[in-house]
Design a protein around this motif. Sequence first.
Motif, PDB file in Angstrom:
ATOM      1  N   VAL A   1      10.891 -19.364  11.456  1.00 15.32           N
ATOM      2  CA  VAL A   1       9.865 -20.393  10.958  1.00 15.32           C
ATOM      3  C   VAL A   1       8.648 -20.443  11.923  1.00 15.32           C
ATOM      4  N   SER A   2       7.217 -20.552  11.349  1.00 11.98           N
ATOM      5  CA  SER A   2       6.069 -20.426  12.233  1.00 11.98           C
ATOM      6  C   SER A   2       6.261 -21.673  13.236  1.00 11.98           C
ATOM      7  N   GLY A   3       5.306 -21.477  14.197  1.00 11.14           N
ATOM      8  CA  GLY A   3       5.124 -22.679  15.342  1.00 11.14           C
ATOM      9  C   GLY A   3       3.954 -23.016  15.313  1.00 11.14           C
ATOM     10  N   TYR A   4       3.614 -24.230  15.337  1.00 14.19           N
ATOM     11  CA  TYR A   4       2.292 -24.858  15.178  1.00 14.19           C
ATOM     12  C   TYR A   4       2.269 -25.786  16.445  1.00 14.19           C
ATOM     13  N   LEU A   5       0.908 -26.009  16.977  1.00 16.51           N
ATOM     14  CA  LEU A   5       0.540 -26.910  18.126  1.00 16.51           C
ATOM     15  C   LEU A   5      -0.652 -27.720  17.402  1.00 16.51           C
ATOM     16  N   ALA A   6      -0.678 -28.899  17.828  1.00 15.23           N
ATOM     17  CA  ALA A   6      -1.777 -29.915  17.435  1.00 15.23           C
ATOM     18  C   ALA A   6      -3.187 -29.230  17.770  1.00 15.23           C
ATOM     19  N   CYS A   7      -4.199 -29.363  17.150  1.00 22.04           N
ATOM     20  CA  CYS A   7      -5.291 -28.879  17.517  1.00 22.04           C
ATOM     21  C   CYS A   7      -5.987 -29.530  18.688  1.00 22.04           C
ATOM     22  N   GLY A   8      -5.420 -30.773  18.836  1.00 27.07           N
ATOM     23  CA  GLY A   8      -5.989 -31.450  20.235  1.00 27.07           C
ATOM     24  C   GLY A   8      -5.153 -31.321  21.475  1.00 27.07           C
ATOM     25  N   HIS A   9      -4.190 -30.411  21.436  1.00 28.49           N
ATOM     26  CA  HIS A   9      -3.495 -29.865  22.484  1.00 28.49           C
ATOM     27  C   HIS A   9      -3.971 -29.219  23.577  1.00 28.49           C
ATOM     28  N   GLU A  10      -3.628 -29.516  24.896  1.00 37.45           N
ATOM     29  CA  GLU A  10      -4.209 -29.069  25.972  1.00 37.45           C
ATOM     30  C   GLU A  10      -4.146 -27.639  26.205  1.00 37.45           C
ATOM     31  N   LEU A  11      -3.411 -26.772  25.466  1.00 37.91           N
ATOM     32  CA  LEU A  11      -3.463 -25.313  25.521  1.00 37.91           C
ATOM     33  C   LEU A  11      -4.312 -24.696  24.201  1.00 37.91           C
ATOM     34  N   ALA A  12      -4.800 -25.686  23.205  1.00 40.62           N
ATOM     35  CA  ALA A  12      -5.389 -25.298  22.158  1.00 40.62           C
ATOM     36  C   ALA A  12      -6.573 -24.328  22.546  1.00 40.62           C
ATOM     37  N   ALA A  13      -7.577 -25.107  23.257  1.00 39.30           N
ATOM     38  CA  ALA A  13      -8.769 -24.388  23.754  1.00 39.30           C
ATOM     39  C   ALA A  13      -8.429 -22.984  24.364  1.00 39.30           C
TER      40      ALA A  13
ATOM     41  N   ALA B   1      28.879 -32.377  15.841  1.00 45.63           N
ATOM     42  CA  ALA B   1      27.815 -31.714  16.398  1.00 45.63           C
ATOM     43  C   ALA B   1      26.524 -32.031  15.710  1.00 45.63           C
ATOM     44  N   LEU B   2      25.531 -32.172  16.241  1.00 44.05           N
ATOM     45  CA  LEU B   2      24.182 -32.254  15.455  1.00 44.05           C
ATOM     46  C   LEU B   2      23.021 -31.329  16.142  1.00 44.05           C
ATOM     47  N   LEU B   3      22.367 -30.792  15.170  1.00 46.51           N
ATOM     48  CA  LEU B   3      21.024 -29.944  15.567  1.00 46.51           C
ATOM     49  C   LEU B   3      19.939 -30.334  14.687  1.00 46.51           C
ATOM     50  N   ALA B   4      18.944 -30.754  15.438  1.00 47.01           N
ATOM     51  CA  ALA B   4      17.505 -31.116  14.724  1.00 47.01           C
ATOM     52  C   ALA B   4      16.459 -30.144  15.357  1.00 47.01           C
ATOM     53  N   PHE B   5      15.525 -29.568  14.477  1.00 44.49           N
ATOM     54  CA  PHE B   5      14.492 -28.726  15.016  1.00 44.49           C
ATOM     55  C   PHE B   5      13.277 -29.007  14.112  1.00 44.49           C
ATOM     56  N   SER B   6      12.016 -28.823  14.790  1.00 40.28           N
ATOM     57  CA  SER B   6      10.981 -29.350  14.121  1.00 40.28           C
ATOM     58  C   SER B   6       9.810 -28.038  14.277  1.00 40.28           C
ATOM     59  N   ASN B   7       8.707 -27.725  13.603  1.00 36.86           N
ATOM     60  CA  ASN B   7       8.078 -26.314  13.638  1.00 36.86           C
ATOM     61  C   ASN B   7       6.647 -27.138  14.374  1.00 36.86           C
ATOM     62  N   ALA B   8       6.760 -28.073  15.256  1.00 30.65           N
ATOM     63  CA  ALA B   8       5.715 -28.440  15.896  1.00 30.65           C
ATOM     64  C   ALA B   8       5.930 -28.521  17.367  1.00 30.65           C
ATOM     65  N   GLY B   9       5.071 -28.106  18.276  1.00 30.81           N
ATOM     66  CA  GLY B   9       5.471 -28.168  19.951  1.00 30.81           C
ATOM     67  C   GLY B   9       4.644 -29.636  20.248  1.00 30.81           C
ATOM     68  N   ASP B  10       5.330 -30.422  21.315  1.00 29.77           N
ATOM     69  CA  ASP B  10       4.911 -31.347  22.018  1.00 29.77           C
ATOM     70  C   ASP B  10       4.145 -32.523  21.126  1.00 29.77           C
ATOM     71  N   VAL B  11       4.973 -32.589  19.998  1.00 30.42           N
ATOM     72  CA  VAL B  11       4.706 -33.853  19.112  1.00 30.42           C
ATOM     73  C   VAL B  11       5.464 -35.037  18.983  1.00 30.42           C
ATOM     74  N   GLY B  12       6.869 -34.811  19.090  1.00 25.51           N
ATOM     75  CA  GLY B  12       7.665 -35.988  19.103  1.00 25.51           C
ATOM     76  C   GLY B  12       9.069 -35.633  19.585  1.00 25.51           C
ATOM     77  N   ASN B  13       9.529 -36.766  20.099  1.00 25.53           N
ATOM     78  CA  ASN B  13      10.934 -36.611  20.845  1.00 25.53           C
ATOM     79  C   ASN B  13      11.993 -36.708  19.849  1.00 25.53           C
ATOM     80  N   LEU B  14      12.593 -35.720  19.867  1.00 24.58           N
ATOM     81  CA  LEU B  14      14.023 -35.504  18.903  1.00 24.58           C
ATOM     82  C   LEU B  14      14.974 -36.471  19.145  1.00 24.58           C
ATOM     83  N   THR B  15      14.945 -36.646  20.520  1.00 22.64           N
ATOM     84  CA  THR B  15      16.108 -37.445  20.921  1.00 22.64           C
ATOM     85  C   THR B  15      16.094 -38.893  20.295  1.00 22.64           C
ATOM     86  N   TYR B  16      14.940 -39.453  20.009  1.00 19.88           N
ATOM     87  CA  TYR B  16      14.882 -40.646  19.232  1.00 19.88           C
ATOM     88  C   TYR B  16      15.783 -40.437  17.665  1.00 19.88           C
TER      89      TYR B  16
END
Length: 505
Positions: A244-256, A369-384
């Motif tokens: 899967v593709s990986g995405y970072l929010a446009c406002g992420h500190e690494l975006a620029a 056993a549980l596995l969760a994944f999201s294709n966006a980085g530094d967005v939400g805490n999957l622990t919740y």
Amino acid sequence: MSLRNKAERAAWAVLILALCLSLAGCGPLPGRSTSGGDGASLEKALQPLVDEWRTENGVPGVAMVVSPREGDPVTLAAGIADLETEKRMTGKELFDAGTITQTFVAAALLQLADEGKLELDALVVEYLPAFPPGAAITVRQLLSHTSGLPELRNDPETLEAFFRDPGRRWSLGELLDLAAAMPAYFEPGTSFRDTDTDYIVAAAILEAVTGSDLATELRERFFEPLGLKDTFVAGLEEMRRPYVSGYLACGHELAATIQAFHGDRVFCQWGGLDLDRMTKYQEATFNTGASGVVSSATDLLRWARALYAGQVLSAAAQQEMFTFDAARSSHGLGAMHFMPPTGEVAWGHTGRALGVESILLYSPARDVALLAFSNAGDVGNLTYLTDSVLDVLAGMETAEGPAERSLDELMADLQDADPAVRREAAMVLGRMGAGAASAAPTLVQLLAEDPDWQVRQATATALGSIGPASLVAEPLRNAALNDPHDRVQWAAQLALSSLSGGQEQ
């Protein structure tokens, strides 16, 4: 990241709790099998949690797979796997497992210790003579993130070199030289800080001791014996199939920084940077050993059961893996200790990667056993999200739960010498909500003073339900910022979100 932002990201949990309470499927599950009607009930109860997490965190896609002891796994997905093609997320995709890679590396070193080829308390320099910091660091300190070694990406020149040439194949020797040239965060063994560098060095030790390469060792020790057919080490092995593709929010500190080097290929659309547009991004070896494993939910759930249920390591080695300093962190040796609101211990690991997040858990008490994944980085805490799922599986949200004991009995239990009794009382009071308002002052005191972090975590969660905001908001803010244990900080952040959603303007 500000406390306010963290609290806002956690706001979805308040909504899904109310949603869960309204679902018939959120009551106690009949047995552990999810075959037939039980599987349908479980899917009905869990799918809204996954949908809500994706909506509230604004990610393109998220998937969760729940594997019970009996019956077929239940797969839940929401959103889009690839925003350019609009392919839907199914939960069957391969994805970058990120720092879940560390569970494989730690298990390999623990096996070597069992084989008499390595000593956990030996100095790193015994295995890596050309790595000067290793003269004061033990192998155990690497695996437990107490080495003090610096994070490579915190060096601006190194980070710039990575983004300038994301397809570059970094050697472990190059990475060790970079780490050795940077100042340490603290003296080895005196504190805790989770850095990728610890497991880069661990991978180098694995190769030095075995005379083999990382990918070969992981394949021969784990991937092939366990039938992990979708699993490989990116950049070191042939790709099994696209992931899967990986995405970072446009406002992420690494975006620029990313756009500065790849502006013609990486651009802000759909609310995020599509990292797959970075040439050969998927071949990066910048974090070898700390991340790099690509896998599927099916494979990783099989791995979690094998590792945490005792099929991979000896009893002694597994005990080493599960040993951690609760006052300092939740990290053992390649394993993280989770304490969901159910009060039942779970073992697993989070999977941080650029543009992807995941979490892998195994609950011994429920044998799930549980596995969760999201294709966006530094967005939400999957622990919740996984906490909420374990709540459902445990059948916590039942109408009769809070009435089992009187308020006076629960208040007395808050003073009990046994921390398990105090924790349980706080949990039950939290489920009573505003009806337990008279307990708030005692809970505030426990949040500030109780020596057991699990009690503090339970009281923080309870205060978010009980309130009132005028009394509990400031203590929760203090815990979210200053409590020495990260799980208490997370619980306090979530509780603050509950207050802002329902009581505090």
